[in-house]
Design an enzyme around this catalytic site. Structure first.
Site, PDB file in Angstrom:
ATOM      1  N   ALA A   1      43.170  89.285  68.723  1.00 55.78           N
ATOM      2  CA  ALA A   1      41.882  88.800  69.227  1.00 55.78           C
ATOM      3  C   ALA A   1      41.065  90.024  69.604  1.00 55.78           C
ATOM      4  CB  ALA A   1      42.103  87.875  70.409  1.00 55.78           C
TER       5      ALA A   1
ATOM      6  N   ALA B   1      37.327  86.091  75.285  1.00 51.63           N
ATOM      7  CA  ALA B   1      37.443  84.633  75.375  1.00 51.63           C
ATOM      8  C   ALA B   1      38.644  84.115  74.579  1.00 51.63           C
ATOM      9  CB  ALA B   1      36.158  83.973  74.880  1.00 51.63           C
ATOM     10  N   ALA B   2      38.856  84.654  73.381  1.00 49.10           N
ATOM     11  CA  ALA B   2      39.964  84.172  72.550  1.00 49.10           C
ATOM     12  C   ALA B   2      41.305  84.556  73.171  1.00 49.10           C
ATOM     13  CB  ALA B   2      39.836  84.722  71.126  1.00 49.10           C
TER      14      ALA B   2
ATOM     15  N   ALA C   1      45.253  85.004  64.386  1.00 46.25           N
ATOM     16  CA  ALA C   1      44.060  85.730  64.835  1.00 46.25           C
ATOM     17  C   ALA C   1      43.010  84.707  65.251  1.00 46.25           C
ATOM     18  CB  ALA C   1      43.525  86.636  63.745  1.00 46.25           C
TER      19      ALA C   1
ATOM     20  N   CYS D   1      28.723  86.423  77.920  1.00 48.66           N
ATOM     21  CA  CYS D   1      27.469  85.681  77.669  1.00 48.66           C
ATOM     22  C   CYS D   1      26.581  85.639  78.904  1.00 48.66           C
ATOM     23  CB  CYS D   1      27.757  84.239  77.250  1.00 48.66           C
ATOM     24  SG  CYS D   1      28.890  84.097  75.882  1.00 48.66           S
TER      25      CYS D   1
END
Lengths: 448, 448
Positions: free
Chosen positions: A106, A12-13, A279, A44
């Site tokens: 990430a 996701a990041a 980060a 998720c």
């Protein structure tokens, strides 16, 4: 020559950083390195594919490689980054150096694996590939054990029950959802969960071993002196930040084990000044707004929020990521569970002994058919909200948690919050909102 | 001798004052005078009994006379108060004087009745008795006309459609819900409503007349040159404050027609100092927080909030009722509609030309089955929220309106609101909340 942005990790990041940088900057070269095969999917969603609520794993995938290629975002899948060279401004992958002007780390989480005999027999559930394997195993399983009664463990357990599988969850802590709820609220969820799903919850039950049994394919899970027969074991035992690469590069790791970042999401190196290295996501640690202490907030929503800050700052902006309240919501079977801020235990540990306000109310007008109970617990310190937990079998938990996050953020007092107008119509609410009732309970205790 | 409290009116405000005073003061004598027969019921529930969602009118009744009598609250039903004597500290009912030490006026609303020929043939829908008559008429009706496309008119129209009755709504304004929504948002509701219910909406259509037709029992409603056949006509044309009694007693009436109260809900008299006389509910006017102008906020939730302030102050407290944001939510058929603060029209009228932020999003993760569209419009002036409107066919409208009321109240800027953490799980939300998307839309417009 155009600038080069390298992103390590495509969760996701990582993917959000890439997309948001591209929106603001058409020229910069963007390359994402991912050790996984699948990209741009929602982890998720995995438990809900297992439950059957979502028809297929394919639905979880948002875009394919070509989509990103067309946007000028190159994604190198199945490619492990083995080192970051902060001095040379490059990373090493497949034995080759790739230079960057800007770097975003990430790398996500690492699974916490209980060190017990036979743990290799338990399925992990980190990614889409894991999900597919578990789904396949599910087709022939009859009895399952889930290790860990955190949100994912319970989502998976209810998914298994939906598949007609007798399911036991073993959890070391004495109550379920120990990182989300206080024991009293966890106990409400436990009762509802056992009643509505028949899932077997073994609490205060650390995993002993997973052993093969006499006859083929069947395992058994030992907890204390008890042996629970199971032909499928899944571990959902939580995660820690994946920081190996950063640590080895000389990037500072914080007190709770995540990459340390400043409010602009920039990392710090131990022995040198470092610029343009950020980060975000499950690999970093953040500051808790209530306790002012470092903490982890390994949520998809947090990752996306941090990624937007990183993207803004990579493109020359000056956005900041605030200390967290860890707003979280879960749907486990028909039970909706939300929390924000600190739990009672965390508050006490930080020296803040809170006043507790409670309400048990309904989600519709008393006389409107179909209304369900909603249970609220508010934690208040020095007249200000510091935490909240909500449980209901009806809608309205998620948005109330969001409202409470806003309330905490605003710094409004209980008295001020009580003056906020809440809206009402019989099919959707009681005339006095349950949150108001819980705030009134706080007021009764503090004004006497 | 114990103090005497008289309350005129037994709606949400009147009964809440009585109950809350009794909680704080066991000694005070409490008498409520009501011209109606039914007490302690929820008028907001009436349309949902008509629709069949609530099984009976009896379910709407919370308590009977004996319940209140046991609490030492005497309710004189079917009893019209004909005068208030501020000097003599008494009221007159049934030709007799009743003395008070403290007085609360909660006379509620009066229906606005369009002055057209045949209007007496239209059913009113103010109270339980009216509701029962309409329900009876419904049993034999085939074609109905509802006058007024406000929330109640539309709730009743969808209730009629649920009963298989061909239903037309005639509305003077050029769009539905003119006091709740801007035309663009109203148009979204209109499309959904027409499609999902088949209700016939005639807008910009002032009622001409209601006439008996040739054959027995059948009426027709004329709008302009058109005659709409109907065997049942119901008027839902809004209300004004019922202030006759207060005005005749010399109590000050405000600019928009309601009883004027200070922030403690005390009334003012024109030619004398008056103490211990309060008013609450649909009969008073209040101050709009955004425009700082007097306005009406005739909502059940407002009445209850004001009543609690009155009760607190009658018992010697010093609570205040804040200027209003008029948080409101409605469920019309399957459509949920909420608004808070001012509409664009009201903002402009008050000299505040707002930036408009919009989002069309989903109520669940993109890939989660069953998610519905949610449409959001935010109004922002000088970087602060002043109004919002939300429409969806799924849950989460009510609680988001409450969160936005809190956001307005807090005075937080758009940038601060964007930093609030919203929570996420695929079955209940998108990873970025629709409200965040709408705030980002505002930010895009204001930061360039």
């Amino acid at each position: 020559m155009s600038e080069k942005l390298i992103i390590i990790g495509c969760g996701a990041a990582g993917i959000t950083i890439a997309s948001n940088v591209r929106k603001k900057d058409q020229a910069i070269e963007i390359t994402i390195f991912s050790r996984d095969r699948d990209i741009a999917y929602s982890p998720c969603g995995i438990p809900f594919v297992l439950s059957g609520a979502i028809p297929s794993f394919e639905s979880l995938v948002m875009h394919d490689l070509q989509y990103y290629k067309d946007k000028g975002i190159e994604i190198r899948i199945n490619t492990e980054v083995t080192a970051i060279d902060l001095v040379g401004r490059s990373i090493i992958a497949d034995g080759k150096h790739f230079e960057y002007d800007k770097l975003a780390i990430a790398t996500g989480p690492l699974s916490l694996i209980p060190q017990v005999p036979g743990i290799d027999k338990a399925y992990p559930l980190r990614n889409l590939e894991d999900g597919k394997k578990v789904k396949k195993a599910l087709e022939i399983a009859e009895k399952a054990v889930i290790v860990g009664a955190g949100p994912i463990g319970l989502e998976v357990a209810t998914a298994f029950v939906n598949n007609g599988i007798a399911t036991t969850v073993v959890e070391r802590a004495p109550y379920i959802l120990p990182c989300v709820l206080d024991p009293d609220m966890a106990s409400i969820v436990q009762t509802k969960l056992e009643r509505s799903t028949g899932v077997n919850l073994m609490l205060g039950a650390p995993l002993g071993a997973i052993t093969d049994s006499d006859h083929e394919g069947v395992k058994s899970v030992t907890v204390g002196k008890e042996a629970i027969p199971a032909d499928l074991v899944v571990r959902c035992t939580g995660t820690i930040p994946n920081t190996d690469l950063a640590r080895e590069a000389g990037i500072e790791i914080g007190e709770v084990g995540g990459i340390k970042v400043d409010s602009t999401m920039k990392v710090k190196a131990i022995a040198m000044a470092v610029e343009n290295v950020y980060a975000a996501g499950d690999c970093v640690e953040v500051v808790n707004q209530i306790t002012n202490q470092p903490c982890l907030s390994q949520l998809g929503s947090t990752a996306v929020k941090q990624a937007k800050v990183v993207a803004e700052n990579i493109c020359g902006g000056s956005d900041v990521f605030d200390p967290v309240l860890h707003s979280a919501v879960y749907k486990i079977g028909d039970i909706q569970i939300g929390s924000v801020g600190v739990t009672y235990r965390d508050a006490k540990r930080a020296g803040l002994v809170p006043v507790v306000g409670r309400a048990t109310a309904l989600t519709k007008a008393r006389y409107y058919p179909g209304g369900k109970k909603i249970e609220i617990k508010l934690l208040v310190f020095r007249d200000r909200l510091i935490g909240a937990q909500i449980v209901s079998e009806d809608y309205g938990v998620k948005e109330r948690i969001d409202a409470l996050a806003l309330a905490i953020k605003s710094g409004m007092t209980v008295q001020q919050l009580l003056r906020v107008e809440t809206c009402y119509t019989p099919p959707l609410a009681m005339v006095v909102d349950p949150l108001t009732l819980a705030l009134e309970d706080v007021k009764r205790q503090t004004s006497s």
